[in-house]
Design a protein around this motif. Structure first.
Motif, PDB file in Angstrom:
ATOM      1  N   SER A  28       0.831  -1.212   0.000  1.00 45.19           N
ATOM      2  CA  SER A  28       0.000   0.000   0.000  1.00 45.19           C
ATOM      3  C   SER A  28       0.862   1.259   0.000  1.00 45.19           C
ATOM      4  CB  SER A  28      -0.953   0.003   1.201  1.00 45.19           C
ATOM      5  OG  SER A  28      -0.260   0.163   2.423  1.00 45.19           O
ATOM      6  N   ARG A  29       1.966   1.221   0.748  1.00 47.82           N
ATOM      7  CA  ARG A  29       2.855   2.393   0.767  1.00 47.82           C
ATOM      8  C   ARG A  29       3.571   2.577  -0.565  1.00 47.82           C
ATOM      9  NH1 ARG A  29       5.304   1.461   6.918  1.00 47.82           N
ATOM     10  NH2 ARG A  29       3.451   2.238   8.031  1.00 47.82           N
ATOM     11  N   ALA A  30       3.921   1.459  -1.198  1.00 51.39           N
ATOM     12  CA  ALA A  30       4.529   1.554  -2.535  1.00 51.39           C
ATOM     13  C   ALA A  30       3.522   2.122  -3.533  1.00 51.39           C
ATOM     14  CB  ALA A  30       5.019   0.174  -2.984  1.00 51.39           C
ATOM     15  N   PHE A  31       2.272   1.703  -3.401  1.00 48.82           N
ATOM     16  CA  PHE A  31       1.227   2.227  -4.280  1.00 48.82           C
ATOM     17  C   PHE A  31       1.057   3.731  -4.064  1.00 48.82           C
ATOM     18  CE2 PHE A  31      -3.136   3.313  -5.367  1.00 48.82           C
ATOM     19  CZ  PHE A  31      -3.254   2.743  -6.630  1.00 48.82           C
ATOM     20  N   MET A  32       1.045   4.153  -2.802  1.00 51.33           N
ATOM     21  CA  MET A  32       0.920   5.577  -2.492  1.00 51.33           C
ATOM     22  C   MET A  32       2.095   6.356  -3.081  1.00 51.33           C
ATOM     23  SD  MET A  32      -1.125   7.654  -0.781  1.00 51.33           S
ATOM     24  CE  MET A  32      -0.975   9.308  -1.443  1.00 51.33           C
ATOM     25  N   ALA A  33       3.302   5.798  -2.969  1.00 53.07           N
ATOM     26  CA  ALA A  33       4.483   6.466  -3.530  1.00 53.07           C
ATOM     27  C   ALA A  33       4.377   6.559  -5.051  1.00 53.07           C
ATOM     28  CB  ALA A  33       5.749   5.704  -3.128  1.00 53.07           C
ATOM     29  N   MET A  34       3.822   5.525  -5.676  1.00 55.67           N
ATOM     30  CA  MET A  34       3.629   5.549  -7.125  1.00 55.67           C
ATOM     31  C   MET A  34       2.679   6.675  -7.520  1.00 55.67           C
ATOM     32  SD  MET A  34       1.919   2.670  -9.598  1.00 55.67           S
ATOM     33  CE  MET A  34       0.270   3.225  -9.112  1.00 55.67           C
ATOM     34  N   VAL A  35       1.570   6.792  -6.777  1.00 56.78           N
ATOM     35  CA  VAL A  35       0.586   7.833  -7.063  1.00 56.78           C
ATOM     36  C   VAL A  35       1.196   9.220  -6.870  1.00 56.78           C
ATOM     37  CG1 VAL A  35      -1.555   8.879  -6.206  1.00 56.78           C
ATOM     38  CG2 VAL A  35      -1.432   6.400  -6.573  1.00 56.78           C
ATOM     39  N   GLU A  36       1.948   9.391  -5.787  1.00 53.09           N
ATOM     40  CA  GLU A  36       2.538  10.700  -5.480  1.00 53.09           C
ATOM     41  C   GLU A  36       3.617  11.096  -6.488  1.00 53.09           C
ATOM     42  OE1 GLU A  36       2.056  11.015  -0.641  1.00 53.09           O
ATOM     43  OE2 GLU A  36       3.749   9.892  -1.442  1.00 53.09           O
ATOM     44  N   ASN A  37       4.246  10.113  -7.112  1.00 48.13           N
ATOM     45  CA  ASN A  37       5.331  10.397  -8.059  1.00 48.13           C
ATOM     46  C   ASN A  37       4.948  10.000  -9.482  1.00 48.13           C
ATOM     47  OD1 ASN A  37       7.826  11.108  -6.229  1.00 48.13           O
ATOM     48  ND2 ASN A  37       6.857   9.341  -5.266  1.00 48.13           N
ATOM     49  N   TYR A  38       3.661  10.054  -9.778  1.00 48.37           N
ATOM     50  CA  TYR A  38       3.174   9.511 -11.040  1.00 48.37           C
ATOM     51  C   TYR A  38       3.724  10.236 -12.262  1.00 48.37           C
ATOM     52  CZ  TYR A  38       0.055   6.505 -13.650  1.00 48.37           C
ATOM     53  OH  TYR A  38      -0.432   5.536 -14.476  1.00 48.37           O
ATOM     54  N   SER A 100      -2.806  -0.678  -9.721  1.00 51.45           N
ATOM     55  CA  SER A 100      -1.541  -0.240 -10.308  1.00 51.45           C
ATOM     56  C   SER A 100      -1.478  -0.602 -11.785  1.00 51.45           C
ATOM     57  CB  SER A 100      -0.382  -0.900  -9.546  1.00 51.45           C
ATOM     58  OG  SER A 100       0.850  -0.643 -10.174  1.00 51.45           O
ATOM     59  N   GLU A 101      -1.851  -1.832 -12.118  1.00 53.77           N
ATOM     60  CA  GLU A 101      -1.813  -2.277 -13.510  1.00 53.77           C
ATOM     61  C   GLU A 101      -2.840  -1.542 -14.372  1.00 53.77           C
ATOM     62  OE1 GLU A 101      -2.328  -6.486 -13.378  1.00 53.77           O
ATOM     63  OE2 GLU A 101      -0.236  -6.873 -12.830  1.00 53.77           O
ATOM     64  N   THR A 102      -4.015  -1.273 -13.799  1.00 56.97           N
ATOM     65  CA  THR A 102      -5.055  -0.570 -14.553  1.00 56.97           C
ATOM     66  C   THR A 102      -4.606   0.835 -14.934  1.00 56.97           C
ATOM     67  OG1 THR A 102      -6.814  -1.833 -13.474  1.00 56.97           O
ATOM     68  CG2 THR A 102      -7.444   0.244 -14.500  1.00 56.97           C
ATOM     69  N   MET A 103      -3.925   1.511 -14.020  1.00 59.34           N
ATOM     70  CA  MET A 103      -3.428   2.851 -14.331  1.00 59.34           C
ATOM     71  C   MET A 103      -2.483   2.822 -15.520  1.00 59.34           C
ATOM     72  SD  MET A 103      -2.763   4.474 -10.562  1.00 59.34           S
ATOM     73  CE  MET A 103      -4.130   4.781  -9.432  1.00 59.34           C
ATOM     74  N   SER A 104      -1.656   1.786 -15.584  1.00 58.48           N
ATOM     75  CA  SER A 104      -0.723   1.658 -16.691  1.00 58.48           C
ATOM     76  C   SER A 104      -1.449   1.270 -17.982  1.00 58.48           C
ATOM     77  CB  SER A 104       0.335   0.597 -16.356  1.00 58.48           C
ATOM     78  OG  SER A 104       1.200   0.378 -17.451  1.00 58.48           O
ATOM     79  N   GLU A 110      -2.145  11.658 -15.354  1.00 60.57           N
ATOM     80  CA  GLU A 110      -1.928  12.407 -14.117  1.00 60.57           C
ATOM     81  C   GLU A 110      -2.979  12.016 -13.082  1.00 60.57           C
ATOM     82  OE1 GLU A 110      -3.585  16.654 -14.132  1.00 60.57           O
ATOM     83  OE2 GLU A 110      -2.914  16.374 -16.200  1.00 60.57           O
ATOM     84  N   MET A 111      -2.593  12.172 -11.829  1.00 57.37           N
ATOM     85  CA  MET A 111      -3.467  11.779 -10.732  1.00 57.37           C
ATOM     86  C   MET A 111      -4.385  12.931 -10.324  1.00 57.37           C
ATOM     87  SD  MET A 111      -2.779   8.603  -9.927  1.00 57.37           S
ATOM     88  CE  MET A 111      -2.798   8.423 -11.725  1.00 57.37           C
ATOM     89  N   THR A 112      -5.620  12.615 -10.059  1.00 53.13           N
ATOM     90  CA  THR A 112      -6.535  13.619  -9.521  1.00 53.13           C
ATOM     91  C   THR A 112      -6.383  13.666  -8.002  1.00 53.13           C
ATOM     92  OG1 THR A 112      -8.345  12.038  -9.208  1.00 53.13           O
ATOM     93  CG2 THR A 112      -8.173  13.104 -11.376  1.00 53.13           C
ATOM     94  N   ASP A 113      -6.882  14.726  -7.406  1.00 52.88           N
ATOM     95  CA  ASP A 113      -6.861  14.835  -5.942  1.00 52.88           C
ATOM     96  C   ASP A 113      -7.624  13.675  -5.303  1.00 52.88           C
ATOM     97  OD1 ASP A 113      -5.408  17.167  -6.102  1.00 52.88           O
ATOM     98  OD2 ASP A 113      -7.149  18.487  -5.881  1.00 52.88           O
ATOM     99  N   GLU A 114      -8.684  13.248  -5.958  1.00 54.22           N
ATOM    100  CA  GLU A 114      -9.509  12.166  -5.409  1.00 54.22           C
ATOM    101  C   GLU A 114      -8.776  10.827  -5.411  1.00 54.22           C
ATOM    102  OE1 GLU A 114     -11.905  15.559  -6.499  1.00 54.22           O
ATOM    103  OE2 GLU A 114     -10.529  14.360  -7.718  1.00 54.22           O
ATOM    104  N   VAL A 115      -7.982  10.573  -6.434  1.00 58.84           N
ATOM    105  CA  VAL A 115      -7.170   9.350  -6.444  1.00 58.84           C
ATOM    106  C   VAL A 115      -6.177   9.378  -5.286  1.00 58.84           C
ATOM    107  CG1 VAL A 115      -5.347   8.115  -7.689  1.00 58.84           C
ATOM    108  CG2 VAL A 115      -7.393   8.866  -8.907  1.00 58.84           C
ATOM    109  N   ILE A 116      -5.558  10.518  -5.072  1.00 59.10           N
ATOM    110  CA  ILE A 116      -4.588  10.658  -3.981  1.00 59.10           C
ATOM    111  C   ILE A 116      -5.278  10.447  -2.628  1.00 59.10           C
ATOM    112  CG2 ILE A 116      -3.051  12.279  -2.804  1.00 59.10           C
ATOM    113  CD1 ILE A 116      -2.492  13.494  -5.611  1.00 59.10           C
TER     114      ILE A 116
END
Length: 215
Positions: A28-38, A100-104, A110-116
Motif C-alpha cells: 500500500s505504501r509503494a502504491f501511495m508512492a507511485m501515485v505521489e510520483n506519477y 496499479s496495472e489498470t493505471m498503466s 496524471e493523478m486527480t486529488d480524489e485518487v490521492i
C-alpha cells in the motif's frame, strides 16, 4: 476471557498472518508512492514493481498458510477462520496490484486529488489491518481483545470515509469531465481504490468474529 486457554502453542499461523500483514502495508505504501510520483515515469515504474513484489511475496505466504492447514491437526483458531482470513487479506493486495496495472493499461497521465485521497485512505486501512492481525496471538488479555475490536472499528470508519470520497469523486467526474474516455478510465480507478477499503473491512469483520466467538 478464556480465549487464551483454548489456544494450543502453535504460532506458525499467527507469524504467517503477520508476514502477510507486513506485505499489505508495504504494498500500500509503494502504491501511495507511485501515485505521489506519477509524473516521473522512472519512479512510477519502480514503485509499481514494488507493489508487484509485495503481492507475489504475499501470495507465497497465503500458499504456505493453506499448506499448513492440510498438515496441522490442531489449529490455534477455527480452520475456516484461518482460510477465510488469509484469503481476505490476499484480496487486499490483489486489488492494489490491479489498480496499479489498470493505471498503466489505461494510460492514466496524471493523478486527480480524489485518487490521492483514496490511495491515502487505503494505506491507513492497510496499516490498521496489519495492526489488528498482530493482536490475534494475545487475545487472552482483555485489553488486547478490546484493542483488536477498536482497530476493526477504525477500519470501518475509514471504509465509510472512502465511500464518501468516492461518491464525491464520481459526482465531480460526471459534472466536469467532458472527455468520455477519461471519464471511463477514472471511474474504473475510483471504483478499484474504494474496493480496497471494502476488502480491508472484510478482514476487520473476520477478526471481529474471531474475537467475539472466542471470548
Amino acid at each position: 476471557m478464556i480465549f487464551g486457554k483454548l489456544l494450543p502453542r502453535e504460532g506458525n499461523f499467527f507469524e504467517l498472518f503477520n508476514q502477510h500483514g507486513a506485505k499489505i502495508v508495504e504494498g500500500s505504501r509503494a502504491f501511495m508512492a507511485m501515485v505521489e510520483n506519477y509524473s516521473d515515469a522512472g519512479l512510477r515504474e519502480r514503485h509499481a514493481a514494488e507493489v508487484d513484489k509485495a503481492e507475489r511475496q504475499a501470495d507465497r505466504t497465503t500458499a504456505e498458510v493453506n499448506r499448513l492447514l492440510h498438515k496441522t491437526f490442531i489449529t490455534p483458531i477455527d480452520r475456516e477462520q484461518i482460510h477465510s482470513l488469509i484469503n481476505a487479506m490476499d484480496d487486499v493486495l490483489d486489488l492494489l496490484q490491479d489498480a496499479s496495472e489498470t493505471m498503466s493499461l489505461y494510460d492514466i497521465r496524471e493523478m486527480t486529488d480524489e485518487v490521492i485521497q483514496l490511495a491515502a485512505l487505503s494505506v491507513r486501512c492497510c496499516e490498521r489491518v496489519a495492526h489488528a492481525v498482530s493482536l490475534l496471538p494475545r487475545l487472552n488479555k482483555d485489553e488486547t481483545a478490546e484493542a483488536a475490536i477498536k482497530a476493526c472499528e477504525e477500519i470501518d470508519q475509514l471504509e465509510s470515509d472512502a465511500d464518501r470520497v468516492m461518491r464525491a469523486a464520481m459526482s465531480k467526474l460526471f459534472r466536469e469531465q467532458a472527455d468520455v474516455r477519461e471519464l471511463i478510465k477514472l471511474k474504473a480507478i475510483y471504483e478499484q481504490l474504494e474496493s480496497i477499503s471494502d476488502r480491508c473491512e472484510d478482514v476487520a469483520n473476520l477478526i471481529e468474529g474471531i474475537v467475539l466467538e472466542n471470548s
